[in-house]
Design a protein around this motif. Structure first.
Motif, mmCIF file in Angstrom:
data_model
loop_
_atom_site.group_PDB
_atom_site.id
_atom_site.type_symbol
_atom_site.label_atom_id
_atom_site.label_comp_id
_atom_site.label_asym_id
_atom_site.label_seq_id
_atom_site.Cartn_x
_atom_site.Cartn_y
_atom_site.Cartn_z
ATOM 1 N N PRO A 42 3.037 -8.960 -15.499
ATOM 2 C CA PRO A 42 3.449 -9.366 -16.837
ATOM 3 C C PRO A 42 2.985 -8.421 -17.933
ATOM 4 N N ASP A 43 1.780 -7.837 -17.786
ATOM 5 C CA ASP A 43 1.237 -6.970 -18.823
ATOM 6 C C ASP A 43 0.114 -6.126 -18.235
ATOM 7 N N LYS A 44 -0.378 -5.184 -19.034
ATOM 8 C CA LYS A 44 -1.547 -4.377 -18.687
ATOM 9 C C LYS A 44 -1.456 -3.796 -17.271
ATOM 10 N N ALA A 45 -0.352 -3.151 -16.987
ATOM 11 C CA ALA A 45 -0.120 -2.629 -15.636
ATOM 12 C C ALA A 45 -1.199 -1.635 -15.224
ATOM 13 N N LEU A 46 -1.580 -0.726 -16.122
ATOM 14 C CA LEU A 46 -2.579 0.276 -15.761
ATOM 15 C C LEU A 46 -3.925 -0.380 -15.475
ATOM 16 N N GLU A 47 -4.342 -1.312 -16.357
ATOM 17 C CA GLU A 47 -5.628 -1.984 -16.152
ATOM 18 C C GLU A 47 -5.639 -2.747 -14.829
ATOM 19 N N ARG A 48 -4.533 -3.409 -14.517
ATOM 20 C CA ARG A 48 -4.467 -4.184 -13.272
ATOM 21 C C ARG A 48 -4.469 -3.256 -12.049
ATOM 22 N N PHE A 49 -3.789 -2.142 -12.152
ATOM 23 C CA PHE A 49 -3.803 -1.184 -11.050
ATOM 24 C C PHE A 49 -5.219 -0.674 -10.802
ATOM 25 N N LEU A 50 -5.933 -0.334 -11.862
ATOM 26 C CA LEU A 50 -7.293 0.181 -11.723
ATOM 27 C C LEU A 50 -8.211 -0.859 -11.090
ATOM 28 N N VAL A 104 0.854 -1.189 0.000
ATOM 29 C CA VAL A 104 0.000 0.000 0.000
ATOM 30 C C VAL A 104 0.885 1.232 0.000
ATOM 31 N N VAL A 105 0.655 2.114 -0.978
ATOM 32 C CA VAL A 105 1.454 3.338 -1.100
ATOM 33 C C VAL A 105 0.526 4.542 -1.024
ATOM 34 N N THR A 106 1.101 5.682 -0.694
ATOM 35 C CA THR A 106 0.331 6.919 -0.600
ATOM 36 C C THR A 106 0.634 7.778 -1.817
ATOM 37 N N ALA A 107 -0.412 8.207 -2.492
ATOM 38 C CA ALA A 107 -0.234 9.026 -3.693
ATOM 39 C C ALA A 107 0.300 10.404 -3.318
ATOM 40 N N ALA A 108 1.357 10.796 -4.004
ATOM 41 C CA ALA A 108 1.941 12.118 -3.775
ATOM 42 C C ALA A 108 1.217 13.146 -4.644
ATOM 43 N N PRO A 109 1.309 14.425 -4.316
ATOM 44 C CA PRO A 109 0.695 15.467 -5.156
ATOM 45 C C PRO A 109 1.191 15.366 -6.597
ATOM 46 N N GLY A 110 0.272 15.443 -7.530
ATOM 47 C CA GLY A 110 0.635 15.380 -8.948
ATOM 48 C C GLY A 110 0.689 13.973 -9.519
ATOM 49 N N GLU A 111 0.621 12.957 -8.666
ATOM 50 C CA GLU A 111 0.656 11.589 -9.187
ATOM 51 C C GLU A 111 -0.675 11.230 -9.835
ATOM 52 N N THR A 112 -0.609 10.301 -10.780
ATOM 53 C CA THR A 112 -1.793 9.844 -11.508
ATOM 54 C C THR A 112 -1.866 8.321 -11.445
ATOM 55 N N ALA A 113 -2.965 7.793 -11.941
ATOM 56 C CA ALA A 113 -3.086 6.341 -12.020
ATOM 57 C C ALA A 113 -1.969 5.774 -12.887
ATOM 58 N N GLU A 114 -1.611 6.502 -13.940
ATOM 59 C CA GLU A 114 -0.556 6.030 -14.835
ATOM 60 C C GLU A 114 0.797 5.964 -14.132
ATOM 61 N N THR A 115 1.118 6.975 -13.350
ATOM 62 C CA THR A 115 2.430 6.964 -12.682
ATOM 63 C C THR A 115 2.472 5.901 -11.583
ATOM 64 N N LEU A 116 1.369 5.700 -10.882
ATOM 65 C CA LEU A 116 1.341 4.646 -9.875
ATOM 66 C C LEU A 116 1.414 3.272 -10.528
ATOM 67 N N ALA A 117 0.770 3.123 -11.687
ATOM 68 C CA ALA A 117 0.794 1.843 -12.393
ATOM 69 C C ALA A 117 2.196 1.494 -12.866
ATOM 70 N N GLN A 118 3.035 2.515 -13.093
ATOM 71 C CA GLN A 118 4.410 2.255 -13.523
ATOM 72 C C GLN A 118 5.220 1.535 -12.448
#
Length: 505
Positions: free
Chosen positions: A475-483, A456-470
């Motif tokens: 194996p694949d689809k990091a953004l979809e799996r994060f969501l 579990v991480v805390t989102a910093a100011p300016g972070e997005t779903a895309e940056t957290l997914a990075q």
């Protein structure tokens, strides 16, 4: 023997048999216990047509079963836990599950009954109950849920199966149907009608089980609300489950026989539980306890155990078997209980890797022919060294797919590697690169392998779903799996200071 499904020569799929069990998993246990009426519920999706109930006159002497006394023994419990990889040691998670269960039971119509929760070391998303009040939850399910109300919804569903005596009723119906078929076939000397009644009873049982699942959903939502949890948690969890399934089916891979294997269509269930929640009140009525839940699952293992093999990018590593290989560019792979399955994004090429039985003195060409149900093209069988190991390769052509096959012996084990290409194109080039990558796993690398973890991480100011997914090591689809893991829709923003789940090494 276990069946593996890959594209067949003349159609979409064909079952090819293999021997030996490479991994432990949920499927056979669920099937066996459901057949005996012991499992009160393996959460999942059982879409498809349902036949009408057979009109069966039940003799008075038909056996009856009542109460919780038909529960499995301690030996049954041990076998079941073993087949799911054993117990998973996560004190904070187990404590949460136990406390939530106790709170739910007090809100049921049978608050005097007792339950015991076991956390299973399996990445498969599943939960089920035995009639004696034993509840089982996999760590894979824990990883998917986003808050306490969602996991409470799952537990409330399973508790409903027990309080409604669903397993007992299902067992009684099965026993009575079997007796009717036997009487008609043996006593009345009408085997044809007996067989017909037996087939009809299977459909009746399927509809009976489906109706039980929907009933448990409705009762579960009401229990959820009475316990003070957000009743809309049930719909949120089923939505996450549906999205997870879409991630699998989008790759064309069969995946594990998880909780979508035995239940009514997920879309239908979402509609039902959402309607039930709305009858109780508007969203926000109960608590979700998201922060408490995230704290309890922080750090749990995610995905496969190293002993069962791990996928790292395009590589598959199995310390137990002592092997590793790398699939060609463009393939995504999934490590299932029985085999490693792979497919390209558009689904035009697929592959399978598994271990097969072979007998002393049996040639690899015989192994290949014995484990392949279609015609092997005459003259295509070739004995050759594959990555320094004895191997045999062959070609098989069908109407819609072309297959390259290999049986490779490494020490005392024999492995099978199959690549399929849609149409008449021979995938030999990619197939050879793949088979040549099969090698013994370096012991030092094997010792260094660790399971992925959910943190579990805390989102910093300016972070997005895309940056957290990075940050996700998947194996694949990091953004979809994060969501999906965080119950977020595509395009949703993340809030600074809010906690989110990510998968890391």
């Amino acid at each position: 023997m276990v069946s593996i499904v890959i594209p067949r020569a003349d159609g979409p799929s064909l079952q090819h048999r293999r021997g030996g069990s490479r991994r432990r998993g949920a499927g056979p246990v669920c099937a066996a216990l459901l057949a005996g009426g012991l499992l009160s519920g393996c959460i999942g999706d059982q879409s498809g047509p349902v036949a009408q109930s057979a009109a069966v006159a039940v003799p008075r002497e038909a056996p009856r079963t009542t109460g919780r006394e038909r529960a499995g023994s301690d030996a049954d419990h041990a076998k079941l836990v073993s087949s799911f990889g054993g117990e998973y040691r996560a004190p904070a998670s187990l404590r949460l599950l136990t406390e939530v269960t106790d709170r739910l039971v007090r809100a049921t119509d049978r608050p005097e009954e007792t339950y015991a929760v076991t956390l299973l070391d399996s990445p498969v998303i599943n939960a089920f109950a035995l009639p004696n009040g034993r509840l089982y939850v996999t760590r894979g399910l824990l990883a998917l849920a986003s808050d306490t109300s969602e996991i409470a919804a799952v537990l409330a569903h399973e508790i409903a199966h027990v309080t409604l005596r669903h397993a007992t009723a299902r067992t009684e119906l099965a026993l009575r149907s079997q007796l009717v078929s036997k009487v008609v076939a043996d006593v009345l000397n009408d085997p044809a009608t007996g067989a017909q009644l037996q087939d009809q009873s299977k459909f009746a049982l399927a509809r009976f089980s489906r109706d039980q699942e929907l009933e448990a959903d409705g009762v579960g939502v009401r229990t959820l609300a009475r316990a003070g949890y957000d009743p809309f948690g049930a719909g949120r969890f089923l939505t996450a489950l549906n999205r997870t399934t879409a991630l699998k089916t989008g790759t064309g891979m069969a995946g594990e026989p998880d909780m979508l294997a035995t239940h009514p269509g997920t879309a239908e269930r979402i509609t039902l539980v959402t309607r039930a929640a709305r009858l109780i009140g508007a969203p926000g009525l109960g608590v979700d306890e998201r922060a408490r839940y995230l704290a309890a699952v922080d750090g749990i293992a995610y995905g496969d155990n190293p002993g069962d093999g791990l996928v790292r990018g395009r590589r598959f590593l199995h310390p137990g078997l002592g092997i590793a290989f790398e699939v060609p560019e463009g393939f995504g792979i999934e490590n299932t209980r029985n085999a490693v399955l792979g497919t390209t994004g558009e689904g035009s090429r697929r592959l399978l890797f598994d271990q097969v039985e072979s007998h002393a003195g049996q040639g690899l060409d015989e192994v290949l022919k014995a484990t392949w149900n279609d015609v092997i093209e005459p003259g295509s069988v070739e004995n050759r060294m594959v990555a320094g190991n004895a191997g045999v390769t062959a070609l098989s052509r069908g109407k819609d797919w072309t297959f390259r096959l290999a049986a490779i012996r490494m020490g005392e084990r024999t492995f099978r590697m199959i690549m399929a290409a849609k149409g008449g194109t021979d995938p030999d080039g990619a197939f050879r690169r793949w088979t040549e990558s099969l090698t013994a796993l370096d012991p030092a690398e094997a010792r260094a392998l660790r399971p992925l973890r959910l943190v579990v991480v805390t989102a910093a100011p300016g972070e997005t779903a895309e940056t957290l997914a990075q940050r996700m090591v998947v194996p694949d689809k990091a953004l979809e799996r994060f969501l999906v893991l965080n119950g977020l829709e595509r395009g949703a923003g993340v809030r600074a200071g809010q906690s989110y789940k990510v998968v890391v090494e």
